[in-house]
Motif scaffolding. Sequence first.
Motif, PDB file in Angstrom:
ATOM      1  N   THR A   1       0.846  -1.197   0.000  1.00 55.11           N
ATOM      2  CA  THR A   1       0.000   0.000   0.000  1.00 55.11           C
ATOM      3  C   THR A   1       0.881   1.246   0.000  1.00 55.11           C
ATOM      4  N   SER A   2       0.254   2.380   0.069  1.00 57.13           N
ATOM      5  CA  SER A   2       0.986   3.649   0.041  1.00 57.13           C
ATOM      6  C   SER A   2       1.509   4.001   1.431  1.00 57.13           C
ATOM      7  N   GLU A   3       2.356   5.028   1.479  1.00 56.17           N
ATOM      8  CA  GLU A   3       2.863   5.504   2.765  1.00 56.17           C
ATOM      9  C   GLU A   3       1.728   6.003   3.656  1.00 56.17           C
ATOM     10  N   GLU A   4       0.738   6.665   3.064  1.00 59.32           N
ATOM     11  CA  GLU A   4      -0.382   7.200   3.832  1.00 59.32           C
ATOM     12  C   GLU A   4      -1.171   6.078   4.504  1.00 59.32           C
ATOM     13  N   ALA A   5      -1.379   4.979   3.768  1.00 58.44           N
ATOM     14  CA  ALA A   5      -2.108   3.847   4.340  1.00 58.44           C
ATOM     15  C   ALA A   5      -1.292   3.194   5.451  1.00 58.44           C
ATOM     16  N   THR A   6       0.007   3.109   5.281  1.00 54.79           N
ATOM     17  CA  THR A   6       0.871   2.526   6.310  1.00 54.79           C
ATOM     18  C   THR A   6       0.873   3.392   7.562  1.00 54.79           C
ATOM     19  N   ILE A   7       0.959   4.706   7.402  1.00 54.50           N
ATOM     20  CA  ILE A   7       0.931   5.606   8.554  1.00 54.50           C
ATOM     21  C   ILE A   7      -0.415   5.513   9.265  1.00 54.50           C
ATOM     22  N   GLY A   8      -1.500   5.425   8.510  1.00 50.31           N
ATOM     23  CA  GLY A   8      -2.822   5.260   9.117  1.00 50.31           C
ATOM     24  C   GLY A   8      -2.938   3.949   9.871  1.00 50.31           C
ATOM     25  N   PHE A   9      -2.402   2.865   9.299  1.00 50.57           N
ATOM     26  CA  PHE A   9      -2.428   1.571   9.977  1.00 50.57           C
ATOM     27  C   PHE A   9      -1.619   1.616  11.268  1.00 50.57           C
ATOM     28  N   LEU A  10      -0.430   2.213  11.219  1.00 46.40           N
ATOM     29  CA  LEU A  10       0.407   2.293  12.419  1.00 46.40           C
ATOM     30  C   LEU A  10      -0.230   3.178  13.493  1.00 46.40           C
ATOM     31  N   ARG A  11      -0.881   4.254  13.077  1.00 48.13           N
ATOM     32  CA  ARG A  11      -1.573   5.116  14.038  1.00 48.13           C
ATOM     33  C   ARG A  11      -2.720   4.355  14.707  1.00 48.13           C
ATOM     34  N   HIS A  12      -3.481   3.621  13.928  1.00 46.61           N
ATOM     35  CA  HIS A  12      -4.583   2.826  14.475  1.00 46.61           C
ATOM     36  C   HIS A  12      -4.053   1.754  15.427  1.00 46.61           C
ATOM     37  N   ALA A  13      -2.976   1.076  15.037  1.00 42.43           N
ATOM     38  CA  ALA A  13      -2.397   0.026  15.885  1.00 42.43           C
ATOM     39  C   ALA A  13      -1.858   0.609  17.190  1.00 42.43           C
TER      40      ALA A  13
ATOM     41  N   ILE B   1      -2.928   3.304  18.804  1.00 44.44           N
ATOM     42  CA  ILE B   1      -4.065   3.642  19.671  1.00 44.44           C
ATOM     43  C   ILE B   1      -4.657   2.380  20.280  1.00 44.44           C
ATOM     44  N   LYS B   2      -4.843   1.339  19.467  1.00 44.80           N
ATOM     45  CA  LYS B   2      -5.429   0.095  19.948  1.00 44.80           C
ATOM     46  C   LYS B   2      -4.556  -0.542  21.025  1.00 44.80           C
ATOM     47  N   HIS B   3      -3.270  -0.641  20.784  1.00 41.81           N
ATOM     48  CA  HIS B   3      -2.386  -1.285  21.755  1.00 41.81           C
ATOM     49  C   HIS B   3      -2.206  -0.432  23.007  1.00 41.81           C
ATOM     50  N   GLY B   4      -2.284   0.878  22.861  1.00 44.95           N
ATOM     51  CA  GLY B   4      -2.242   1.743  24.038  1.00 44.95           C
ATOM     52  C   GLY B   4      -3.445   1.528  24.931  1.00 44.95           C
ATOM     53  N   ARG B   5      -4.612   1.364  24.327  1.00 47.21           N
ATOM     54  CA  ARG B   5      -5.821   1.100  25.123  1.00 47.21           C
ATOM     55  C   ARG B   5      -5.736  -0.246  25.814  1.00 47.21           C
ATOM     56  N   ILE B   6      -5.222  -1.251  25.125  1.00 44.55           N
ATOM     57  CA  ILE B   6      -5.077  -2.572  25.735  1.00 44.55           C
ATOM     58  C   ILE B   6      -4.089  -2.512  26.897  1.00 44.55           C
TER      59      ILE B   6
END
Length: 126
Positions: free
Chosen positions: A96-108, A110-115
């Motif tokens: 995928t593109s850099e933007e999609a990778t940055i979005g995936f890493l940002r989502h991950a 946040i998710k792992h921080g909540r866990i």
Amino acid sequence: RVQINLHGVCSFRPSLCGRSLLSTPHKLITMFRTIVLALALVGASAFAPVRPAASPRAAVVVSETKSDLVELAGKCNPAVKFFDPLNLAEQNFWGTSEEATIGFLRHAEIKHGRIAMFAFVGFIAG
């Protein structure tokens, strides 16, 4: 209705149309089932999806490119600036593109921080 037995003890028996509820177990069971069903439906309605009101919302600006991240890091922490030792902002996960990778890493993140916060609370409470 109130009844007095042979020993002079008063007893109260709830009645329905002149007949005791205790003498009709079928009606009593049906009534309790109806009450339980009504309470279950009321409780289930709390989880029904609610449509949000149609109101204009401000658009959220999301920084998804590396240059946006460098600019944001400089504003948030001028001492450290942008820190990416593994060059994850330049990677392309799954083709995928850099933007999609940055979005995936940002989502991950946040998710792992909540866990992690949930695990900490469980550790303290347990």
